[in-house]
Design an enzyme around this catalytic site. Structure first.
Site, PDB file in Angstrom:
ATOM      1  N   ASP A 148       0.821  -1.209   0.000  1.00 18.82           N
ATOM      2  CA  ASP A 148       0.000   0.000   0.000  1.00 18.82           C
ATOM      3  C   ASP A 148       0.861   1.268   0.000  1.00 18.82           C
ATOM      4  OD1 ASP A 148      -2.537   1.216   0.137  1.00 18.82           O
ATOM      5  OD2 ASP A 148      -3.235  -0.262   1.596  1.00 18.82           O
ATOM      6  N   GLU A 181      -0.663   1.822  -5.141  1.00 21.86           N
ATOM      7  CA  GLU A 181      -0.463   3.263  -4.881  1.00 21.86           C
ATOM      8  C   GLU A 181      -1.540   4.089  -5.583  1.00 21.86           C
ATOM      9  OE1 GLU A 181       0.052   4.245  -8.286  1.00 21.86           O
ATOM     10  OE2 GLU A 181       1.379   5.781  -7.440  1.00 21.86           O
ATOM     11  N   TRP A 182      -2.646   3.406  -5.908  1.00 20.66           N
ATOM     12  CA  TRP A 182      -3.900   4.054  -6.316  1.00 20.66           C
ATOM     13  C   TRP A 182      -3.798   4.831  -7.633  1.00 20.66           C
ATOM     14  CZ3 TRP A 182      -2.590   6.581  -1.187  1.00 20.66           C
ATOM     15  CH2 TRP A 182      -2.648   5.637  -0.160  1.00 20.66           C
ATOM     16  N   GLY A 183      -2.749   4.559  -8.421  1.00 18.85           N
ATOM     17  CA  GLY A 183      -2.615   5.256  -9.702  1.00 18.85           C
ATOM     18  C   GLY A 183      -2.082   6.667  -9.565  1.00 18.85           C
ATOM     19  N   ASN A 185       0.840   7.890  -9.198  1.00 16.58           N
ATOM     20  CA  ASN A 185       2.069   8.193  -9.943  1.00 16.58           C
ATOM     21  C   ASN A 185       2.117   7.429 -11.263  1.00 16.58           C
ATOM     22  OD1 ASN A 185       3.772   9.785  -7.791  1.00 16.58           O
ATOM     23  ND2 ASN A 185       2.820   8.067  -6.725  1.00 16.58           N
ATOM     24  N   ASP A 203      -9.973   3.504  -3.889  1.00 13.19           N
ATOM     25  CA  ASP A 203     -10.660   2.261  -3.508  1.00 13.19           C
ATOM     26  C   ASP A 203     -12.050   2.121  -4.122  1.00 13.19           C
ATOM     27  OD1 ASP A 203      -8.419   2.018  -2.003  1.00 13.19           O
ATOM     28  OD2 ASP A 203      -9.446   1.860  -0.070  1.00 13.19           O
TER      29      ASP A 203
HETATM   30  C1  GLA Z   1      -5.929   1.227   1.089  1.00 12.95           C
HETATM   31  C2  GLA Z   1      -6.061   0.220  -0.051  1.00 12.95           C
HETATM   32  C3  GLA Z   1      -7.194  -0.741   0.261  1.00 12.95           C
HETATM   33  C4  GLA Z   1      -6.945  -1.449   1.570  1.00 12.95           C
HETATM   34  C5  GLA Z   1      -6.750  -0.428   2.674  1.00 12.95           C
HETATM   35  C6  GLA Z   1      -6.326  -1.048   3.982  1.00 12.95           C
HETATM   36  O1  GLA Z   1      -7.032   2.055   1.159  1.00 12.95           O
HETATM   37  O2  GLA Z   1      -6.268   0.875  -1.267  1.00 12.95           O
HETATM   38  O3  GLA Z   1      -7.349  -1.678  -0.788  1.00 12.95           O
HETATM   39  O4  GLA Z   1      -5.795  -2.250   1.453  1.00 12.95           O
HETATM   40  O5  GLA Z   1      -5.747   0.533   2.312  1.00 12.95           O
HETATM   41  O6  GLA Z   1      -6.106  -0.099   4.974  1.00 12.95           O
END
Ligand code: GLA
Length: 388
Positions: A148, A181-183, A185, A203
């Site tokens: 994460d 890292e959620w995109g 970068n 998420d």
């Molecule tokens: C981030 C991630 C999620 C999950 C949570 C856990 O938000 O994107 O998929 O792993 O952390 O805290």
């Protein structure tokens, strides 16, 4: 002598152990992850119950191989040697015992941690402990690491994830490395040689198109995937986040469409529901082999959005042996009549047999129009096989 000096300089400039484990994800990884339904409410007993249900429901047989324990498995602090430890109340036998149990049942063992100083839920993160943690994971038999991006401070994402990749490699146990890292970068531009999959967005939430601060419905995530298809392929997948199929915020129509489109995207298929109590309808979605085959097609091409009209989209995916998958989404709020003239899909060369996958029915060929109806927020998913 001069050439030799250049050669030595060249060798010295190559980073040591700079490689990921190749060949671990020729098709998108499939499994189950604890976060979407259970968040911090996890334990050894839950994981065992989930493993049993994945077996008895046919999900393991359908391909769901990884059981990934997400955030909140840790104790609040490392031990005196700086090692990660499991929360003794949730996992009294420790994580190696969990890994041994899962392996004995034929599963692969996945775990979560974070590239920052702390995980998003506040447990010890990996920053500065990468090589030590990688050795710990190897000793526990971990096969998959979701990593994460909370509390990363000013760290550079590419460098940080490369450090963990190298640490995993140095520890010697093959591990699927899942970047989360959620995109932020644009990992699709640099992560092909770093990990096996990378999140492209924040998420997912169990709704069709709601929008939160950090999370959102699957339709919003779907829109963000258009254009990313060229970056995915065997061993390096775009990850539009885990499945919400079976969670209460989605109707069955929305769940079926979500699953179909994730398969069109060649997305990793990580179920995120309580498989111990799922309905037959939900089980039938998650275990539909013909839909999963679209996701797992060995050609490894991510599908793309071919047409976007208000309330109607057509996504297409090239398959092995000259086949195609075509998925029409009714994004409107009422039932849609559908007439599909195959001549409008010029990339189709020659004629094909058409199968309506969810109806499990061969409906004709591309010489005729496809006529059907699609409920709101649902899809028609078709597999096209070349006519000899
Ligand atoms: C981030 C991630 C999620 C999950 C949570 C856990 O938000 O994107 O998929 O792993 O952390 O805290």
């Amino acid at each position: 002598m001069r050439n030799f000096t250049f050669f030595v300089l060249f060798l010295c400039s190559l980073p040591a152990f700079a490689q990921k484990f190749e060949g671990l994800a020729p098709t998108p990884p499939m499994g189950w992850n604890s976060w979407n339904t259970f968040a911090g409410n996890i334990s050894e007993n839950l994981i065992k119950g989930v493993a049993e249900s994945l077996l008895s429901s046919g999900m393991q047989k359908a391909g769901y191989a990884y059981i990934v324990i997400d955030d909140c498995w840790e104790a609040m602090a490392r031990d005196t040697m700086g090692n990660l430890v499991a929360d003794p109340a949730k996992f009294p036998g420790g994580m190696k015992a969990v890994g041994d149990y899962l392996h004995a049942k034929g599963f692969k063992f996945g775990i979560h941690n974070c590239a920052g100083t702390k995980t998003c839920a506040g447990f010890p993160g990996g920053r500065g402990h990468e090589y030590q943690d990688a050795r710990t994971y190897a000793s526990w038999g971990v096969d998959y690491l979701k990593y994460d991006w909370c509390n990363h401070g000013t760290a550079n994402a590419e460098e940080t994830y490369k450090t963990m990749r190298d640490a995993l490699h140095a520890a010697g146990r093959p591990v699927v490395f899942s970047l989360c890292e959620w995109g932020n970068n644009q990992p699709w531009l640099w992560a092909e040689n770093v990990g096996h999959l990378w999140r492209t967005t924040g998420d997912i939430r169990d709704c069709y198109d709601c929008q939160g601060v950090y999370d959102m419905g699957w339709k919003i995530i779907l829109d963000k995937q258009a254009g990313l298809e060229k970056y995915a392929g065997p061993d390096h997948w775009n990850d539009p986040d885990m499945l919400e199929v079976g969670n209460k915020g989605l109707s069955l129509d929305e769940a079926r469409a979500h699953f179909s489109l994730w398969c069109m995207l060649a997305a990793p298929l990580m179920a995120g529901n309580d498989v111990r109590s799922m309905s037959n309808d939900v089980r039938e979605i998650l275990t539909n082999g013909e839909v999963i085959a679209i996701d797992q097609d060995p050609l490894g091409k991510q599908g793309y959005r071919f047409i976007e009209n208000p309330g109607k989209e057509i996504w297409v995916k090239e398959l092995s042996n000259g086949g195609w998958a075509v998925c029409v989404l009714n994004g409107g709020d009422s039932r849609m009549e559908m007439h599909l003239d195959w001549n409008n899909l010029p990339f189709l060369k020659g004629s094909f047999r058409v199968r309506d996958i969810w109806k499990r029915k061969d409906t004709g060929t591309t010489k005729d129009e496809f006529i059907g109806a699609i409920p709101a927020h649902n899809v028609v998913l078709m597999r096209l096989t070349p006519l000899k």
